[in-house]
Design a protein around this motif. Structure first.
Motif, PDB file in Angstrom:
ATOM      1  N   ALA A  45      66.994  27.182 -27.994  1.00 38.90           N
ATOM      2  CA  ALA A  45      67.395  27.935 -29.191  1.00 38.90           C
ATOM      3  C   ALA A  45      66.545  27.526 -30.389  1.00 38.90           C
ATOM      4  CB  ALA A  45      68.871  27.708 -29.485  1.00 38.90           C
ATOM      5  N   GLU A  46      66.253  26.229 -30.506  1.00 42.39           N
ATOM      6  CA  GLU A  46      65.385  25.755 -31.588  1.00 42.39           C
ATOM      7  C   GLU A  46      63.986  26.330 -31.458  1.00 42.39           C
ATOM      8  OE1 GLU A  46      67.513  21.406 -32.401  1.00 42.39           O
ATOM      9  OE2 GLU A  46      65.655  21.530 -31.227  1.00 42.39           O
ATOM     10  N   MET A  47      63.500  26.396 -30.238  1.00 39.87           N
ATOM     11  CA  MET A  47      62.174  26.967 -30.010  1.00 39.87           C
ATOM     12  C   MET A  47      62.159  28.441 -30.389  1.00 39.87           C
ATOM     13  SD  MET A  47      59.055  26.379 -29.008  1.00 39.87           S
ATOM     14  CE  MET A  47      59.298  24.717 -28.377  1.00 39.87           C
ATOM     15  N   GLY A  48      63.212  29.163 -30.013  1.00 36.98           N
ATOM     16  CA  GLY A  48      63.296  30.572 -30.360  1.00 36.98           C
ATOM     17  C   GLY A  48      63.312  30.784 -31.871  1.00 36.98           C
ATOM     18  N   LYS A  49      64.050  29.960 -32.572  1.00 41.19           N
ATOM     19  CA  LYS A  49      64.109  30.058 -34.031  1.00 41.19           C
ATOM     20  C   LYS A  49      62.740  29.806 -34.639  1.00 41.19           C
ATOM     21  CE  LYS A  49      66.571  28.229 -38.068  1.00 41.19           C
ATOM     22  NZ  LYS A  49      67.623  27.267 -38.516  1.00 41.19           N
ATOM     23  N   SER A  50      62.025  28.821 -34.104  1.00 44.72           N
ATOM     24  CA  SER A  50      60.691  28.499 -34.599  1.00 44.72           C
ATOM     25  C   SER A  50      59.715  29.655 -34.422  1.00 44.72           C
ATOM     26  CB  SER A  50      60.161  27.252 -33.886  1.00 44.72           C
ATOM     27  OG  SER A  50      58.823  26.979 -34.232  1.00 44.72           O
ATOM     28  N   TRP A  51      59.838  30.362 -33.283  1.00 50.24           N
ATOM     29  CA  TRP A  51      58.919  31.463 -32.986  1.00 50.24           C
ATOM     30  C   TRP A  51      59.419  32.812 -33.502  1.00 50.24           C
ATOM     31  CZ3 TRP A  51      54.084  31.640 -30.814  1.00 50.24           C
ATOM     32  CH2 TRP A  51      53.574  30.423 -30.335  1.00 50.24           C
ATOM     33  N   GLY A  52      60.641  32.863 -33.935  1.00 50.19           N
ATOM     34  CA  GLY A  52      61.168  34.123 -34.447  1.00 50.19           C
ATOM     35  C   GLY A  52      61.629  35.073 -33.362  1.00 50.19           C
ATOM     36  N   THR A  53      62.177  34.526 -32.267  1.00 47.85           N
ATOM     37  CA  THR A  53      62.710  35.378 -31.206  1.00 47.85           C
ATOM     38  C   THR A  53      64.122  34.925 -30.855  1.00 47.85           C
ATOM     39  OG1 THR A  53      62.451  36.115 -28.900  1.00 47.85           O
ATOM     40  CG2 THR A  53      61.658  33.916 -29.421  1.00 47.85           C
ATOM     41  N   SER A  54      64.990  35.877 -30.595  1.00 45.92           N
ATOM     42  CA  SER A  54      66.365  35.559 -30.199  1.00 45.92           C
ATOM     43  C   SER A  54      66.554  35.659 -28.692  1.00 45.92           C
ATOM     44  CB  SER A  54      67.347  36.510 -30.905  1.00 45.92           C
ATOM     45  OG  SER A  54      67.060  37.859 -30.554  1.00 45.92           O
ATOM     46  N   SER A  55      65.476  35.923 -27.974  1.00 49.48           N
ATOM     47  CA  SER A  55      65.550  36.062 -26.515  1.00 49.48           C
ATOM     48  C   SER A  55      65.462  34.701 -25.837  1.00 49.48           C
ATOM     49  CB  SER A  55      64.411  36.948 -26.006  1.00 49.48           C
ATOM     50  OG  SER A  55      64.279  36.849 -24.601  1.00 49.48           O
ATOM     51  N   PRO A  56      66.516  34.270 -25.135  1.00 51.02           N
ATOM     52  CA  PRO A  56      66.436  32.990 -24.418  1.00 51.02           C
ATOM     53  C   PRO A  56      65.329  32.983 -23.363  1.00 51.02           C
ATOM     54  CG  PRO A  56      68.716  33.697 -24.619  1.00 51.02           C
ATOM     55  CD  PRO A  56      67.864  34.855 -25.040  1.00 51.02           C
ATOM     56  N   ARG A  57      65.071  34.139 -22.755  1.00 49.23           N
ATOM     57  CA  ARG A  57      64.028  34.204 -21.719  1.00 49.23           C
ATOM     58  C   ARG A  57      62.652  33.909 -22.319  1.00 49.23           C
ATOM     59  NH1 ARG A  57      60.420  38.070 -19.621  1.00 49.23           N
ATOM     60  NH2 ARG A  57      61.062  39.511 -21.266  1.00 49.23           N
ATOM     61  N   ILE A  58      62.365  34.515 -23.467  1.00 49.17           N
ATOM     62  CA  ILE A  58      61.070  34.279 -24.106  1.00 49.17           C
ATOM     63  C   ILE A  58      60.989  32.858 -24.640  1.00 49.17           C
ATOM     64  CG2 ILE A  58      59.544  34.970 -25.992  1.00 49.17           C
ATOM     65  CD1 ILE A  58      60.778  37.782 -25.780  1.00 49.17           C
ATOM     66  N   ALA A  59      62.022  32.443 -25.364  1.00 49.04           N
ATOM     67  CA  ALA A  59      62.021  31.098 -25.937  1.00 49.04           C
ATOM     68  C   ALA A  59      61.974  30.033 -24.853  1.00 49.04           C
ATOM     69  CB  ALA A  59      63.254  30.910 -26.815  1.00 49.04           C
ATOM     70  N   GLY A  60      62.727  30.267 -23.763  1.00 49.77           N
ATOM     71  CA  GLY A  60      62.734  29.306 -22.675  1.00 49.77           C
ATOM     72  C   GLY A  60      61.392  29.197 -21.984  1.00 49.77           C
ATOM     73  N   THR A  61      60.701  30.327 -21.852  1.00 46.01           N
ATOM     74  CA  THR A  61      59.381  30.315 -21.225  1.00 46.01           C
ATOM     75  C   THR A  61      58.379  29.589 -22.108  1.00 46.01           C
ATOM     76  OG1 THR A  61      59.866  32.395 -20.075  1.00 46.01           O
ATOM     77  CG2 THR A  61      57.554  31.757 -20.256  1.00 46.01           C
ATOM     78  N   LEU A  62      58.405  29.872 -23.411  1.00 41.76           N
ATOM     79  CA  LEU A  62      57.515  29.170 -24.337  1.00 41.76           C
ATOM     80  C   LEU A  62      57.798  27.667 -24.331  1.00 41.76           C
ATOM     81  CD1 LEU A  62      57.651  31.691 -27.317  1.00 41.76           C
ATOM     82  CD2 LEU A  62      55.613  31.125 -25.977  1.00 41.76           C
ATOM     83  N   TRP A  63      59.080  27.323 -24.321  1.00 40.46           N
ATOM     84  CA  TRP A  63      59.473  25.917 -24.297  1.00 40.46           C
ATOM     85  C   TRP A  63      58.963  25.243 -23.022  1.00 40.46           C
ATOM     86  CZ3 TRP A  63      62.625  22.825 -21.201  1.00 40.46           C
ATOM     87  CH2 TRP A  63      63.024  21.606 -21.747  1.00 40.46           C
ATOM     88  N   TRP A  64      59.126  25.917 -21.902  1.00 40.91           N
ATOM     89  CA  TRP A  64      58.710  25.336 -20.634  1.00 40.91           C
ATOM     90  C   TRP A  64      57.198  25.171 -20.554  1.00 40.91           C
ATOM     91  CZ3 TRP A  64      60.108  22.101 -17.316  1.00 40.91           C
ATOM     92  CH2 TRP A  64      59.495  22.006 -16.063  1.00 40.91           C
TER      93      TRP A  64
END
Length: 205
Positions: free
Chosen positions: A20-39
């Motif tokens: 969720a923190e990663m998504g906020k940093s990138w400006g996306t609310s999608s867990p799939r996108i944020a989770g992929t970027l995080w991974w």
């Protein structure tokens, strides 16, 4: 930056919060996108010590979750992984332990983010190839992936303009973030377009 034990990487509640923190940093609310970027960031940090050891001919660390500490960035990402030295380092043993570590963490990341398990394994393969290239010996990354085995694909390489790149099989999904574009080497680009962009990069343009 804060530091957490490696075992934290498999805790669903902690993963959900960091993604969720990663998504906020990138400006996306999608867990799939944020989770992929995080991974993408975590996978790179996880495999870097072993890829560097393989590329430089050193004995690798043993990357068990309970032997590592992770430096966490303010955006939730993992900056660096520190692995306690093993009593008797062994290449085959380290590869097997990495397989076990990835097999414990990847399903947990997939469960909380909605990202596909095969896609997350593919990210690891590309990260392994890139970190081996960074250390000066790309093929050693492929050899390491073969040793790890299991669900881990073997990284592939392509030479363009005299420079070797990982021929990626994974996508970080950054192009799905508002205002962002595909990576230069994204496998979703048309092949001719990707090759042209990599040729420019190799030429220093």
């Amino acid at each position: 930056m804060s530091t957490v034990p490696g075992t934290t990487l498999a805790r669903p509640e902690w993963l959900t919060a960091r993604i969720a923190e990663m998504g906020k940093s990138w400006g996306t609310s999608s867990p799939r996108i944020a989770g992929t970027l995080w991974w993408c960031m975590v996978a790179s940090a996880l495999v870097e010590p072993l890829a560097r050891a393989a590329a430089t001919g050193q004995l690798p660390p043993e990357p068990a979750l309970d032997r590592m500490d992770c430096e966490i960035r303010p955006d939730g990402g993992v900056e660096r992984v520190r692995i306690a030295a093993a009593d008797a380092p062994d290449v085959a043993r380290s590869a097997a332990v990495l397989r076990e570590t990835l097999a414990a963490v990847i399903p947990a990341v997939a469960a909380v983010s909605g990202a596909g398990v095969p896609a997350l394994w593919a990210i690891v393969a590309d990260a392994m190839g890139n970190r081996a290239l960074d250390a000066g010996d790309g093929p050693s990354g492929a050899e390491l992936a073969t040793s790890v085995g299991g669900k881990l694909p073997v990284p592939r390489f392509v030479t363009i303009g005299g420079r070797t790149f990982v021929r990626r099989i994974s996508c970080c999904l950054v192009y799905e973030v508002p205002g962002c574009e595909m990576c230069t080497s994204c496998p979703k680009r048309p092949a001719a377009e990707r090759e042209a962009l990599l040729a420019k990069l190799a030429a220093g343009c």
